[in-house]
Design a protein around this motif. Structure first.
Motif, PDB file in Angstrom:
ATOM      1  N   ASP A  40      -0.268  13.776  -3.931  1.00 18.57           N
ATOM      2  CA  ASP A  40      -1.611  13.221  -4.139  1.00 18.57           C
ATOM      3  C   ASP A  40      -1.768  12.582  -5.519  1.00 18.57           C
ATOM      4  O   ASP A  40      -2.818  12.033  -5.827  1.00 18.57           O
ATOM      5  CB  ASP A  40      -2.692  14.282  -3.896  1.00 18.57           C
ATOM      6  CG  ASP A  40      -2.560  15.477  -4.824  1.00 18.57           C
ATOM      7  OD1 ASP A  40      -1.715  15.428  -5.746  1.00 18.57           O
ATOM      8  OD2 ASP A  40      -3.298  16.460  -4.631  1.00 18.57           O
ATOM      9  N   GLY A  41      -0.712  12.647  -6.334  1.00 16.75           N
ATOM     10  CA  GLY A  41      -0.758  11.959  -7.617  1.00 16.75           C
ATOM     11  C   GLY A  41      -0.207  10.548  -7.554  1.00 16.75           C
ATOM     12  O   GLY A  41      -0.305   9.802  -8.532  1.00 16.75           O
ATOM     13  N   LEU A  42       0.366  10.195  -6.426  1.00 13.46           N
ATOM     14  CA  LEU A  42       0.991   8.874  -6.308  1.00 13.46           C
ATOM     15  C   LEU A  42      -0.063   7.812  -5.983  1.00 13.46           C
ATOM     16  O   LEU A  42      -0.946   8.032  -5.165  1.00 13.46           O
ATOM     17  CB  LEU A  42       2.074   8.913  -5.223  1.00 13.46           C
ATOM     18  CG  LEU A  42       3.243   9.858  -5.561  1.00 13.46           C
ATOM     19  CD1 LEU A  42       4.149  10.058  -4.354  1.00 13.46           C
ATOM     20  CD2 LEU A  42       4.038   9.315  -6.742  1.00 13.46           C
ATOM     21  N   ARG A  43       0.068   6.668  -6.660  1.00 10.64           N
ATOM     22  CA  ARG A  43      -0.926   5.603  -6.481  1.00 10.64           C
ATOM     23  C   ARG A  43      -0.296   4.282  -6.033  1.00 10.64           C
ATOM     24  O   ARG A  43      -0.933   3.241  -6.064  1.00 10.64           O
ATOM     25  CB  ARG A  43      -1.697   5.379  -7.797  1.00 10.64           C
ATOM     26  CG  ARG A  43      -2.606   6.533  -8.187  1.00 10.64           C
ATOM     27  CD  ARG A  43      -3.793   6.656  -7.216  1.00 10.64           C
ATOM     28  NE  ARG A  43      -4.666   7.775  -7.520  1.00 10.64           N
ATOM     29  CZ  ARG A  43      -4.503   9.005  -6.999  1.00 10.64           C
ATOM     30  NH1 ARG A  43      -3.503   9.264  -6.162  1.00 10.64           N
ATOM     31  NH2 ARG A  43      -5.349   9.963  -7.304  1.00 10.64           N
ATOM     32  N   HIS A  44       0.967   4.352  -5.644  1.00 10.36           N
ATOM     33  CA  HIS A  44       1.670   3.139  -5.182  1.00 10.36           C
ATOM     34  C   HIS A  44       2.384   3.460  -3.883  1.00 10.36           C
ATOM     35  O   HIS A  44       3.400   4.163  -3.890  1.00 10.36           O
ATOM     36  CB  HIS A  44       2.641   2.647  -6.253  1.00 10.36           C
ATOM     37  CG  HIS A  44       1.955   2.277  -7.527  1.00 10.36           C
ATOM     38  ND1 HIS A  44       1.671   3.218  -8.509  1.00 10.36           N
ATOM     39  CD2 HIS A  44       1.468   1.098  -7.970  1.00 10.36           C
ATOM     40  CE1 HIS A  44       1.036   2.607  -9.502  1.00 10.36           C
ATOM     41  NE2 HIS A  44       0.904   1.331  -9.210  1.00 10.36           N
ATOM     42  N   TRP A  45       1.850   2.938  -2.786  1.00 12.11           N
ATOM     43  CA  TRP A  45       2.278   3.318  -1.443  1.00 12.11           C
ATOM     44  C   TRP A  45       2.820   2.113  -0.692  1.00 12.11           C
ATOM     45  O   TRP A  45       2.112   1.112  -0.516  1.00 12.11           O
ATOM     46  CB  TRP A  45       1.093   3.898  -0.667  1.00 12.11           C
ATOM     47  CG  TRP A  45       0.612   5.220  -1.191  1.00 12.11           C
ATOM     48  CD1 TRP A  45      -0.112   5.440  -2.340  1.00 12.11           C
ATOM     49  CD2 TRP A  45       0.838   6.501  -0.592  1.00 12.11           C
ATOM     50  NE1 TRP A  45      -0.349   6.791  -2.489  1.00 12.11           N
ATOM     51  CE2 TRP A  45       0.209   7.463  -1.426  1.00 12.11           C
ATOM     52  CE3 TRP A  45       1.488   6.929   0.563  1.00 12.11           C
ATOM     53  CZ2 TRP A  45       0.228   8.830  -1.134  1.00 12.11           C
ATOM     54  CZ3 TRP A  45       1.500   8.289   0.855  1.00 12.11           C
ATOM     55  CH2 TRP A  45       0.878   9.219   0.007  1.00 12.11           C
ATOM     56  N   VAL A  46       4.060   2.212  -0.254  1.00  9.92           N
ATOM     57  CA  VAL A  46       4.663   1.155   0.571  1.00  9.92           C
ATOM     58  C   VAL A  46       4.872   1.721   1.978  1.00  9.92           C
ATOM     59  O   VAL A  46       5.486   2.792   2.135  1.00  9.92           O
ATOM     60  CB  VAL A  46       6.006   0.677  -0.005  1.00  9.92           C
ATOM     61  CG1 VAL A  46       6.586  -0.434   0.862  1.00  9.92           C
ATOM     62  CG2 VAL A  46       5.827   0.202  -1.450  1.00  9.92           C
ATOM     63  N   PHE A  47       4.356   0.996   2.948  1.00  9.41           N
ATOM     64  CA  PHE A  47       4.434   1.459   4.331  1.00  9.41           C
ATOM     65  C   PHE A  47       5.327   0.559   5.174  1.00  9.41           C
ATOM     66  O   PHE A  47       5.238  -0.676   5.089  1.00  9.41           O
ATOM     67  CB  PHE A  47       3.030   1.458   4.974  1.00  9.41           C
ATOM     68  CG  PHE A  47       2.121   2.532   4.473  1.00  9.41           C
ATOM     69  CD1 PHE A  47       2.037   3.756   5.118  1.00  9.41           C
ATOM     70  CD2 PHE A  47       1.353   2.324   3.331  1.00  9.41           C
ATOM     71  CE1 PHE A  47       1.201   4.748   4.632  1.00  9.41           C
ATOM     72  CE2 PHE A  47       0.507   3.316   2.843  1.00  9.41           C
ATOM     73  CZ  PHE A  47       0.431   4.528   3.496  1.00  9.41           C
ATOM     74  N   ASP A  48       6.153   1.180   6.005  1.00  7.69           N
ATOM     75  CA  ASP A  48       6.702   0.497   7.157  1.00  7.69           C
ATOM     76  C   ASP A  48       5.517   0.189   8.086  1.00  7.69           C
ATOM     77  O   ASP A  48       4.474   0.821   7.983  1.00  7.69           O
ATOM     78  CB  ASP A  48       7.721   1.420   7.839  1.00  7.69           C
ATOM     79  CG  ASP A  48       8.150   0.901   9.197  1.00  7.69           C
ATOM     80  OD1 ASP A  48       8.589  -0.267   9.262  1.00  7.69           O
ATOM     81  OD2 ASP A  48       8.045   1.664  10.188  1.00  7.69           O
ATOM     82  N   MET A  49       5.671  -0.776   8.970  1.00  3.96           N
ATOM     83  CA  MET A  49       4.545  -1.118   9.848  1.00  3.96           C
ATOM     84  C   MET A  49       4.720  -0.577  11.272  1.00  3.96           C
ATOM     85  O   MET A  49       4.025   0.352  11.676  1.00  3.96           O
ATOM     86  CB  MET A  49       4.351  -2.636   9.877  1.00  3.96           C
ATOM     87  CG  MET A  49       3.101  -3.069  10.639  1.00  3.96           C
ATOM     88  SD  MET A  49       2.887  -4.861  10.607  1.00  3.96           S
ATOM     89  CE  MET A  49       4.244  -5.394  11.656  1.00  3.96           C
ATOM     90  N   ASP A  50       5.690  -1.153  12.003  1.00  5.69           N
ATOM     91  CA  ASP A  50       5.833  -0.799  13.422  1.00  5.69           C
ATOM     92  C   ASP A  50       6.262   0.653  13.590  1.00  5.69           C
ATOM     93  O   ASP A  50       7.291   1.082  13.048  1.00  5.69           O
ATOM     94  CB  ASP A  50       6.859  -1.717  14.094  1.00  5.69           C
ATOM     95  CG  ASP A  50       6.425  -3.178  14.057  1.00  5.69           C
ATOM     96  OD1 ASP A  50       5.306  -3.461  14.512  1.00  5.69           O
ATOM     97  OD2 ASP A  50       7.197  -4.018  13.559  1.00  5.69           O
ATOM     98  N   GLY A  51       5.484   1.395  14.335  1.00  3.61           N
ATOM     99  CA  GLY A  51       5.819   2.794  14.587  1.00  3.61           C
ATOM    100  C   GLY A  51       5.337   3.740  13.501  1.00  3.61           C
ATOM    101  O   GLY A  51       5.391   4.957  13.671  1.00  3.61           O
ATOM    102  N   THR A  52       4.886   3.176  12.381  1.00  2.00           N
ATOM    103  CA  THR A  52       4.343   3.983  11.285  1.00  2.00           C
ATOM    104  C   THR A  52       2.826   3.818  11.231  1.00  2.00           C
ATOM    105  O   THR A  52       2.079   4.796  11.274  1.00  2.00           O
ATOM    106  CB  THR A  52       4.979   3.557   9.952  1.00  2.00           C
ATOM    107  OG1 THR A  52       6.369   3.875   9.991  1.00  2.00           O
ATOM    108  CG2 THR A  52       4.336   4.272   8.765  1.00  2.00           C
ATOM    109  N   LEU A  53       2.376   2.559  11.155  1.00  2.24           N
ATOM    110  CA  LEU A  53       0.939   2.269  11.174  1.00  2.24           C
ATOM    111  C   LEU A  53       0.468   1.921  12.580  1.00  2.24           C
ATOM    112  O   LEU A  53      -0.728   1.920  12.856  1.00  2.24           O
ATOM    113  CB  LEU A  53       0.631   1.111  10.222  1.00  2.24           C
ATOM    114  CG  LEU A  53       0.995   1.365   8.754  1.00  2.24           C
ATOM    115  CD1 LEU A  53       0.678   0.138   7.912  1.00  2.24           C
ATOM    116  CD2 LEU A  53       0.264   2.592   8.211  1.00  2.24           C
ATOM    117  N   THR A  54       1.418   1.567  13.447  1.00  2.00           N
ATOM    118  CA  THR A  54       1.089   1.238  14.835  1.00  2.00           C
ATOM    119  C   THR A  54       1.809   2.209  15.770  1.00  2.00           C
ATOM    120  O   THR A  54       2.796   2.847  15.393  1.00  2.00           O
ATOM    121  CB  THR A  54       1.551  -0.183  15.207  1.00  2.00           C
ATOM    122  OG1 THR A  54       2.989  -0.227  15.186  1.00  2.00           O
ATOM    123  CG2 THR A  54       0.993  -1.214  14.237  1.00  2.00           C
ATOM    124  N   VAL A  55       1.293   2.290  16.986  1.00  2.00           N
ATOM    125  CA  VAL A  55       2.009   3.017  18.033  1.00  2.00           C
ATOM    126  C   VAL A  55       3.251   2.197  18.365  1.00  2.00           C
ATOM    127  O   VAL A  55       3.161   0.993  18.610  1.00  2.00           O
ATOM    128  CB  VAL A  55       1.125   3.177  19.287  1.00  2.00           C
ATOM    129  CG1 VAL A  55       1.917   3.799  20.432  1.00  2.00           C
ATOM    130  CG2 VAL A  55      -0.111   4.011  18.957  1.00  2.00           C
TER     131      VAL A  55
END
Ligand SMILES: [Mg+2]
Length: 207
Positions: free
Chosen positions: A14-29
């Motif tokens: 919860d101290g991290l302020r820089h977030w990189v996300f994969d998209m397919d299957g991570t943010l989407t079904v």
């Protein structure tokens, strides 16, 4: 301290302020049927799709890339947000965290997908990195891009994904790694944290 130095004390998630996300299957079904894509494009099952396309003669590559773009565009328009993904992204943005997308999908398709699930407004264009912007995951190049763009050390960033390639990219770049939407522990030692989904990840941040 170099960008790759390991901190003496692991920072809290919860101290991290820089977030990189994969998209397919991570943010989407997850909907991509990669074996079917390989069959349609005449790619061997044990071959990497992007590596295959990169190695082709120009004409053949153009035709196959056009097919893949149309296929993924259609999937993007029908994209459904993964459990808790929208709430997590909005919470992170609300606390002032920087958000990036690092995907093996196409940049334009990624924007369509993020719009389709209702989070397109959270990402600057330059914070969406697709397969044509950098060497794709598991290479760390995309994460190196974000570290430089945001002016931070690797240990200040976290890579969130649902696949080994996401975790491998994070490990190679020296960022923290989070695995979501993948039951069990299929890649031991690769994820710093594992959660059932983005809802559980957000709950952990708010504990
Ligand atoms: Mg994925």
């Amino acid at each position: 301290m170099s960008a790759r130095a390991v901190p003496a004390v692991q920072p809290a998630l919860d101290g991290l302020r820089h977030w990189v996300f994969d998209m397919d299957g991570t943010l989407t079904v997850a909907v991509h049927d990669f074996p079917a894509i390989k069959r349609a494009l005449d790619i061997a099952m044990d071959e990497d799709i992007i590596a295959h396309l990169v190695a082709l003669p120009a004409d053949e590559a153009r035709a196959k890339r056009a097919w893949l773009f149309e296929h993924e565009r259609a999937l993007a328009e029908a994209a459904v947000a993964a459990e808790g993904a929208v709430d997590l992204l909005r919470a992170l943005a609300g606390q002032g965290s920087r958000l990036g997308i690092l995907t093996r999908n196409d940049h334009a398709v990624a924007k369509l997908t993020l719009d389709a699930i209702g989070v397109g407004d959270l990402f600057q264009d330059a914070d969406i990195i697709g397969r044509d912007e950098v060497a794709p995951k598991p290479a760390p190049d995309g994460l190196h891009y974000f570290l430089e763009r945001w002016g931070i050390a690797a240990t200040q960033a976290v890579m969130v994904g649902d696949h080994m390639m996401d975790l491998a990219a994070g490990r190679a770049a020296g960022t923290h790694t989070v695995l979501v939407n993948t039951p069990g522990d299929p890649w031991p030692g690769m994820a710093d944290w594992r959660f059932a989904d983005c809802r559980a990840l957000q709950a952990a941040l708010e504990r």
